[in-house]
Design a protein around this motif. Structure first.
Motif, PDB file in Angstrom:
ATOM      1  N   GLY A  12      23.268 -28.908  30.657  1.00  0.00           N
ATOM      2  CA  GLY A  12      22.084 -29.868  29.962  1.00  0.00           C
ATOM      3  C   GLY A  12      21.662 -31.128  30.995  1.00  0.00           C
ATOM      4  O   GLY A  12      20.354 -31.288  31.015  1.00  0.00           O
ATOM      5  N   PHE A  13      22.024 -31.412  31.804  1.00  0.00           N
ATOM      6  CA  PHE A  13      21.549 -31.737  33.000  1.00  0.00           C
ATOM      7  C   PHE A  13      20.903 -30.988  33.698  1.00  0.00           C
ATOM      8  O   PHE A  13      19.583 -31.517  33.989  1.00  0.00           O
ATOM      9  CB  PHE A  13      23.036 -32.555  33.938  1.00  0.00           C
ATOM     10  N   LEU A  14      21.181 -29.620  34.206  1.00  0.00           N
ATOM     11  CA  LEU A  14      20.148 -28.845  34.878  1.00  0.00           C
ATOM     12  C   LEU A  14      18.870 -28.548  34.303  1.00  0.00           C
ATOM     13  O   LEU A  14      18.078 -28.164  34.767  1.00  0.00           O
ATOM     14  CB  LEU A  14      20.828 -27.759  35.237  1.00  0.00           C
ATOM     15  N   SER A  15      18.990 -28.360  32.808  1.00  0.00           N
ATOM     16  CA  SER A  15      17.741 -28.143  31.760  1.00  0.00           C
ATOM     17  C   SER A  15      16.850 -29.085  31.475  1.00  0.00           C
ATOM     18  O   SER A  15      15.474 -29.210  31.841  1.00  0.00           O
ATOM     19  CB  SER A  15      18.135 -27.914  30.621  1.00  0.00           C
ATOM     20  N   ALA A  16      17.513 -30.374  31.871  1.00  0.00           N
ATOM     21  CA  ALA A  16      16.688 -31.333  32.154  1.00  0.00           C
ATOM     22  C   ALA A  16      15.418 -31.697  33.328  1.00  0.00           C
ATOM     23  O   ALA A  16      15.125 -31.508  33.870  1.00  0.00           O
ATOM     24  CB  ALA A  16      17.170 -32.827  31.260  1.00  0.00           C
ATOM     25  N   ASP A  17      16.640 -31.479  34.502  1.00  0.00           N
ATOM     26  CA  ASP A  17      16.026 -31.409  35.653  1.00  0.00           C
ATOM     27  C   ASP A  17      15.445 -30.208  35.776  1.00  0.00           C
ATOM     28  O   ASP A  17      14.157 -30.514  36.215  1.00  0.00           O
ATOM     29  CB  ASP A  17      16.767 -31.373  36.618  1.00  0.00           C
ATOM     30  N   GLN A  18      15.250 -29.213  35.416  1.00  0.00           N
ATOM     31  CA  GLN A  18      14.447 -28.180  35.424  1.00  0.00           C
ATOM     32  C   GLN A  18      12.583 -28.315  34.122  1.00  0.00           C
ATOM     33  O   GLN A  18      12.046 -28.515  35.070  1.00  0.00           O
ATOM     34  CB  GLN A  18      14.738 -26.969  34.541  1.00  0.00           C
ATOM     35  N   ASP A  19      13.079 -29.235  33.754  1.00  0.00           N
ATOM     36  CA  ASP A  19      12.096 -29.651  32.560  1.00  0.00           C
ATOM     37  C   ASP A  19      11.072 -30.759  33.066  1.00  0.00           C
ATOM     38  O   ASP A  19       9.799 -30.941  33.890  1.00  0.00           O
ATOM     39  CB  ASP A  19      12.413 -29.574  30.922  1.00  0.00           C
ATOM     40  N   ILE A  20      11.624 -31.426  34.121  1.00  0.00           N
ATOM     41  CA  ILE A  20      10.792 -32.347  35.067  1.00  0.00           C
ATOM     42  C   ILE A  20      10.132 -32.145  35.811  1.00  0.00           C
ATOM     43  O   ILE A  20       9.164 -32.252  36.706  1.00  0.00           O
ATOM     44  CB  ILE A  20      12.193 -33.638  35.122  1.00  0.00           C
ATOM     45  N   ARG A  21      11.356 -30.899  36.288  1.00  0.00           N
ATOM     46  CA  ARG A  21      10.703 -30.357  37.971  1.00  0.00           C
ATOM     47  C   ARG A  21       9.311 -29.520  36.891  1.00  0.00           C
ATOM     48  O   ARG A  21       8.092 -29.675  38.520  1.00  0.00           O
ATOM     49  CB  ARG A  21      11.058 -29.313  38.580  1.00  0.00           C
ATOM     50  N   GLU A  22       9.539 -29.118  35.952  1.00  0.00           N
ATOM     51  CA  GLU A  22       8.471 -28.131  35.423  1.00  0.00           C
ATOM     52  C   GLU A  22       6.778 -28.742  35.412  1.00  0.00           C
ATOM     53  O   GLU A  22       5.490 -28.478  35.866  1.00  0.00           O
ATOM     54  CB  GLU A  22       8.371 -27.338  34.572  1.00  0.00           C
ATOM     55  N   ASP A  23       7.056 -30.219  35.011  1.00  0.00           N
ATOM     56  CA  ASP A  23       6.151 -31.485  34.351  1.00  0.00           C
ATOM     57  C   ASP A  23       5.643 -31.574  35.829  1.00  0.00           C
ATOM     58  O   ASP A  23       4.134 -31.607  35.760  1.00  0.00           O
ATOM     59  CB  ASP A  23       6.513 -32.440  34.182  1.00  0.00           C
ATOM     60  N   ILE A  24       6.470 -32.015  36.895  1.00  0.00           N
ATOM     61  CA  ILE A  24       5.130 -32.952  37.821  1.00  0.00           C
ATOM     62  C   ILE A  24       4.739 -31.154  38.750  1.00  0.00           C
ATOM     63  O   ILE A  24       3.654 -31.165  39.110  1.00  0.00           O
ATOM     64  CB  ILE A  24       6.719 -32.602  39.113  1.00  0.00           C
ATOM     65  N   ARG A  25       5.509 -30.162  38.640  1.00  0.00           N
ATOM     66  CA  ARG A  25       4.503 -29.224  39.269  1.00  0.00           C
ATOM     67  C   ARG A  25       3.747 -28.681  38.646  1.00  0.00           C
ATOM     68  O   ARG A  25       2.790 -28.134  39.570  1.00  0.00           O
ATOM     69  CB  ARG A  25       5.442 -26.853  39.120  1.00  0.00           C
TER      70      ARG A  25
END
Length: 227
Positions: A12-25
């Motif tokens: 869950g932590f990794l998925s949330a982190d990936q979502d943040i990075r995708e929004d940033i990109r």
């Protein structure tokens, strides 16, 4: 907590982190596009007729920096403010490019070195890291060094355009810049390598000035009005 629950939590932590990075990109991509538009506007100053258009081109670039401010304001909302350096890698390159473009605009307008505070104001961000999204000093310095390379190109194109005093002014400016960087103890490897390129910019501009001098075209800017 069982092993399964532990790894479910981690996922869950990794998925949330990936979502943040995708929004940033996604936001960074829009910033990169605007940076390319600003660069396209400013590149025209290298054309033979471009020197007459410098005020207009700088004004257009500043209009586009308003778009940059809006995009950065959006970027700020995509991650926790205290985690700036955790995601810094995503926008470091484009921020350095924007710092370069801001520095280039200010130089074209006033032939002075832009302050870090001024770049931050142009981009709509902070200077102090404690205040949130800010202009890291190394990103500012990288932008200034990119500008130095652009000015070495401008010195060459100035001669082509028949402006023989501009290379002398650029040479004085770059030499002062080089002296300033020599006072710094740079620990950042990419920044130090970029600084190593400054000596080639200095040499390139010196060759332009030397060529003008042996052709009898190198005269101090103050004497240009005597013609």
């Amino acid at each position: 907590m069982s092993v399964t629950e532990m790894f479910s939590y981690i996922q869950g932590f990794l998925s949330a982190d990936q979502d943040i990075r995708e929004d940033i990109r996604k936001v960074v991509q829009t910033l990169e596009q605007t940076a390319r538009e600003i660069l396209t506007v400013l590149q025209s100053v290298h054309q033979p007729s471009g020197f007459k258009e410098i005020p207009g081109k700088c004004a257009k670039a500043r209009e586009l920096f308003c778009t940059v401010k809006t995009q950065i304001a959006d970027l700020k909302t995509k991650f926790p403010v205290e985690q700036y350096y955790r995601f810094h890698e995503h926008w470091r390159f484009v921020l350095q490019r924007l710092a370069f473009l801001a520095a280039f605009v200010v130089y074209l307008e006033s032939e002075t070195l832009v302050k870090r505070e001024e770049v931050a104001a142009i981009l709509g961000i902070e200077v102090e890291r404690e205040k949130g999204f800010h202009l890291d000093v190394e990103d500012y310095l990288a932008g200034v060094l990119i500008m130095a390379s652009e000015l070495s190109r401008l010195a060459v194109n100035s001669v082509t355009a028949g402006d023989y005093t501009r290379p002398l002014r650029i040479s004085n400016f770059i030499n002062e810049l080089d002296s300033g960087f020599r006072l710094l103890n740079l620990k950042n490897d990419p920044l130090r390598k970029r600084y190593d390129g400054l000596k080639y910019d200095v040499k390139k501009i010196e060759e332009v000035v030397y060529d003008l001098s042996i052709r009898g075209l190198a005269k101090e800017p103050e004497s240009s009005g005597d013609k």
